[in-house]
Design a protein around this motif. Structure first.
Motif, short mmCIF file in Angstrom:
data_model
loop_
_atom_site.label_atom_id
_atom_site.label_comp_id
_atom_site.label_asym_id
_atom_site.label_seq_id
_atom_site.Cartn_x
_atom_site.Cartn_y
_atom_site.Cartn_z
N LEU A 169 -55.24 -63.95 -20.73
CA LEU A 169 -54.43 -63.00 -19.97
C LEU A 169 -53.50 -62.23 -20.91
CD1 LEU A 169 -54.43 -62.45 -16.92
CD2 LEU A 169 -52.39 -63.89 -16.75
N ALA A 170 -52.90 -62.93 -21.87
CA ALA A 170 -52.00 -62.26 -22.82
C ALA A 170 -52.76 -61.25 -23.67
CB ALA A 170 -51.32 -63.31 -23.70
N GLU A 171 -53.96 -61.61 -24.12
CA GLU A 171 -54.76 -60.69 -24.93
C GLU A 171 -55.12 -59.43 -24.14
OE1 GLU A 171 -56.45 -60.95 -28.24
OE2 GLU A 171 -54.56 -62.04 -28.43
N LEU A 172 -55.57 -59.61 -22.92
CA LEU A 172 -55.97 -58.47 -22.10
C LEU A 172 -54.77 -57.62 -21.71
CD1 LEU A 172 -58.62 -60.22 -19.82
CD2 LEU A 172 -59.07 -58.56 -21.64
N ALA A 173 -53.63 -58.25 -21.43
CA ALA A 173 -52.44 -57.50 -21.06
C ALA A 173 -51.97 -56.62 -22.21
CB ALA A 173 -51.33 -58.46 -20.63
N GLU A 174 -51.99 -57.16 -23.43
CA GLU A 174 -51.59 -56.36 -24.58
C GLU A 174 -52.58 -55.22 -24.83
OE1 GLU A 174 -50.52 -56.88 -29.35
OE2 GLU A 174 -51.25 -58.59 -28.20
N LYS A 175 -53.86 -55.50 -24.69
CA LYS A 175 -54.89 -54.49 -24.94
C LYS A 175 -54.78 -53.33 -23.96
CE LYS A 175 -59.93 -53.90 -25.11
NZ LYS A 175 -61.24 -54.60 -25.01
N HIS A 176 -54.44 -53.62 -22.71
CA HIS A 176 -54.46 -52.59 -21.67
C HIS A 176 -53.06 -52.17 -21.21
CE1 HIS A 176 -58.77 -52.88 -21.46
NE2 HIS A 176 -58.71 -54.18 -21.23
N HIS A 177 -52.04 -52.50 -22.00
CA HIS A 177 -50.67 -52.05 -21.73
C HIS A 177 -50.19 -52.50 -20.34
CE1 HIS A 177 -51.02 -49.40 -25.26
NE2 HIS A 177 -52.21 -49.09 -24.80
N VAL A 178 -50.41 -53.75 -20.03
CA VAL A 178 -49.96 -54.32 -18.76
C VAL A 178 -48.71 -55.16 -19.04
CG1 VAL A 178 -50.52 -55.88 -16.86
CG2 VAL A 178 -52.28 -54.35 -17.78
N PRO A 179 -47.55 -54.81 -18.47
CA PRO A 179 -46.32 -55.57 -18.77
C PRO A 179 -46.39 -57.02 -18.33
CG PRO A 179 -45.79 -53.43 -17.84
CD PRO A 179 -47.27 -53.60 -17.68
N TYR A 196 -53.84 -72.15 -13.76
CA TYR A 196 -52.89 -71.05 -13.60
C TYR A 196 -52.53 -70.48 -14.96
CZ TYR A 196 -52.32 -73.34 -9.06
OH TYR A 196 -52.56 -73.94 -7.83
N ALA A 197 -52.24 -69.17 -14.97
CA ALA A 197 -51.80 -68.53 -16.20
C ALA A 197 -50.88 -67.37 -15.86
CB ALA A 197 -52.99 -68.03 -17.02
N GLU A 198 -49.88 -67.16 -16.69
CA GLU A 198 -48.95 -66.04 -16.53
C GLU A 198 -48.65 -65.46 -17.90
OE1 GLU A 198 -47.59 -69.30 -15.65
OE2 GLU A 198 -48.79 -69.19 -13.80
N THR A 199 -48.33 -64.17 -17.91
CA THR A 199 -47.96 -63.53 -19.18
C THR A 199 -47.03 -62.37 -18.91
OG1 THR A 199 -48.84 -62.65 -21.26
CG2 THR A 199 -49.85 -61.84 -19.25
N GLY A 200 -46.16 -62.05 -19.87
CA GLY A 200 -45.38 -60.84 -19.83
C GLY A 200 -44.13 -60.89 -18.99
N LEU A 201 -43.70 -59.68 -18.57
CA LEU A 201 -42.43 -59.49 -17.87
C LEU A 201 -42.66 -58.86 -16.50
CD1 LEU A 201 -40.38 -57.94 -20.84
CD2 LEU A 201 -40.45 -60.34 -20.14
N THR A 213 -51.02 -49.88 -13.38
CA THR A 213 -52.27 -49.26 -12.93
C THR A 213 -53.42 -49.64 -13.85
OG1 THR A 213 -51.68 -47.27 -14.19
CG2 THR A 213 -51.10 -47.29 -11.86
N THR A 214 -53.11 -49.89 -15.13
CA THR A 214 -54.15 -50.30 -16.07
C THR A 214 -54.58 -51.75 -15.85
OG1 THR A 214 -52.38 -50.76 -17.65
CG2 THR A 214 -53.52 -48.66 -17.87
N GLY A 215 -53.97 -52.41 -14.86
CA GLY A 215 -54.43 -53.74 -14.49
C GLY A 215 -55.87 -53.76 -14.04
N LEU A 216 -56.40 -52.62 -13.62
CA LEU A 216 -57.81 -52.54 -13.26
C LEU A 216 -58.70 -52.86 -14.45
CD1 LEU A 216 -57.68 -49.29 -11.07
CD2 LEU A 216 -57.90 -51.65 -10.25
N ARG A 217 -58.28 -52.39 -15.64
CA ARG A 217 -59.02 -52.71 -16.86
C ARG A 217 -58.88 -54.19 -17.21
NH1 ARG A 217 -62.92 -49.04 -18.13
NH2 ARG A 217 -62.09 -46.92 -18.29
N LEU A 218 -57.69 -54.72 -17.01
CA LEU A 218 -57.48 -56.15 -17.27
C LEU A 218 -58.39 -56.99 -16.37
CD1 LEU A 218 -54.15 -58.02 -17.81
CD2 LEU A 218 -55.70 -58.80 -16.01
N TRP A 219 -58.50 -56.60 -15.10
CA TRP A 219 -59.37 -57.31 -14.15
C TRP A 219 -60.82 -57.29 -14.64
CZ3 TRP A 219 -60.22 -60.67 -10.51
CH2 TRP A 219 -61.28 -60.54 -9.62
#
Length: 450
Positions: free
Chosen positions: A10-20, A34-39, A324-330
């Protein structure tokens, strides 16, 4: 794979796709991860925790449908009785919405109602006033004849719930569903004064030039709540999914087997091109490798939310993000799980070859209407087609008039759609995109082809 792996992913994908910030909850082989990342808000927000609340967007509809079917089970509402029996203000004649639309067609998006409706004025602050303003809406097609995704339809379903339960949608969803599932209620718009409510993570969009995420103010309105007003965590969505697959015995009373089956079973005519493989009463159907998956997707003011479950395999997956870039993370989560041997059902836009034979698209040009929403299809400077809504999208059209629509200014996945010919005239009179149908317009008057 254990929770540390998902936290890393999740952290890798969030950084790649600019997901806070993002959350993931997965149930496989009787074990939750379970997993969580960011702010919760970029730069200065609190860290995302398992309890952090994200806007569910349209995933709310699965909760509204569940409560509606609880009332059907209890004999308070009939699925196939025209809704004028419960809301006489909508009229009961053959040309009135109330006389032809039923709860079944509302929950399956086959009512023919337009996608969005802005009643304006005081009506935006009340589900009841919103519904009464719907009386003069025109249907895109006769109820039950086709699929067109409708937020307005779920607001109507929410008001039916209010009338039959004798309480507001918020109180009813809390008492009949959220609290029995052990979910702390959270809403993006709530008319009740409730100090100390559960806060919701801020949504974000990606600035196309600076490539930085920018916070978005919530535009959630009270009147839209039954269609998209819930919030919560991926862990909360996991609880809902566990109830749907019967994995926790004490949760099976939330909805009986017949109701859960109706939510998943294919409704005749409910085939949402560009959105899913099919639709039940409140749930999307997604084709996996050899089996059908169920769930819903949602976006809301810079947030994304996804739920999938497969009852026979007893798997549930939920992902929430605040961009909105969470679609890419998904998409990245699905791809990594697939590579690990867990093929989660999803919808993918068709692949249209760039070097295929030329397609005559001149007959596609024109305006297409879905209520007050107007799409303009025009020829671009490069000779290709463009679709103009709030933004300008580039269309790639295949030989069967299927198309993908992409925005050069965003990193969002392409939308899928198609142009449809009238079988009687051969004329292109309908466009479907992301599950929404739009009929060709003549001037400012929508042409009624059915």
């Amino acid at each position: 794979m254990d929770s540390p792996y998902y936290t890393w992913l999740l952290a890798e994908l969030a950084e790649k796709h600019h997901v806070p910030g993002a959350q993931l909850a997965l149930y496989v082989d009787g074990t939750p991860s379970y997993a969580e990342t960011g702010l919760e808000r970029a730069d200065n927000g609190p860290p995302v925790s398992r309890h952090s609340s994200f806007a569910f967007g349209s995933v709310t509809k699965a909760f509204t449908a569940t409560v509606a079917l609880q009332l059907v089970r209890d004999g308070d509402i009939d699925l196939d009785t025209p809704i004028a029996a419960y809301i006489p203000e909508l009229g009961g004649g053959p040309d009135d919405i109330g006389g032809v639309v039923t709860l079944r067609t509302l929950l399956s998006h086959t009512s023919g109602l337009q996608a969005e409706f802005d009643p304006g004025g005081a009506a935006v602050g009340s589900v009841r006033r919103y519904v009464h303003a719907c009386r003069d809406l025109r249907l895109l097609f006769p109820p039950g004849a086709a699929f067109s995704y409708s937020n307005a339809g779920f607001v109507l379903a929410g008001h039916l719930i209010e009338l039959m339960a004798g309480a507001g949608w918020w109180d009813t969803v809390e008492s009949l569903l959220l609290l029995p599932l052990g979910i702390e209620p959270a809403f993006t718009a709530d008319p009740r004064v409730r100090p100390g409510g559960r806060p919701t993570a801020t949504g974000h969009t990606l600035h196309p030039v600076r490539q930085r995420v920018v916070p978005i103010d919530s535009l959630a309105q009270v009147c839209d709540a039954p269609a998209g007003g819930l919030a919560g965590s991926a862990a909360d969505l996991l609880k809902f999914g566990l109830a749907q697959i019967g994995a926790v015995p004490e949760l099976t009373g939330v909805l009986d087997a017949a109701g859960m089956s109706m939510m998943r079973d294919q409704v005749p005519g409910a085939y949402p091109y560009g959105l899913a493989a099919g639709w039940g009463l409140g749930l999307s159907r997604f084709q996996g490798r050899g089996e059908m998956w169920f769930g819903h997707d949602g976006t809301a003011d810079g947030s994304t939310c996804h739920l999938r479950f497969q009852p026979e395999r007893r798997v549930v997956l939920a992902v929430t993000t605040n961009a909105t870039t969470g679609l890419r993370l998904w998409d990245g989560v699905l791809r990594n799980l697939r590579e690990a041997g867990l093929d989660i059902g999803s919808y993918s836009a068709p692949v249209i070859p760039a070097a295929g034979p030329p397609v005559d698209t001149s007959a596609c040009v024109g305006d297409y209407c879905n209520g007050d929403m107007r799409y303009t299809v025009r020829c671009g400077a490069d000779g290709g087609l463009q679709l103009v809504d709030d933004v300008t999208l580039s269309l790639r059209v295949g030989a069967d008039l299927v198309f993908t629509a992409t925005s050069p200014a965003t990193d969002e996945p392409p939308s899928a759609g198609r142009f449809v010919r009238d079988p009687a005239t051969g004329r292109i009179d309908l466009m479907e995109i992301n599950g929404r149908a739009a009929r060709r317009c003549a001037g400012n008057v929508e042409v009624q082809g059915v």
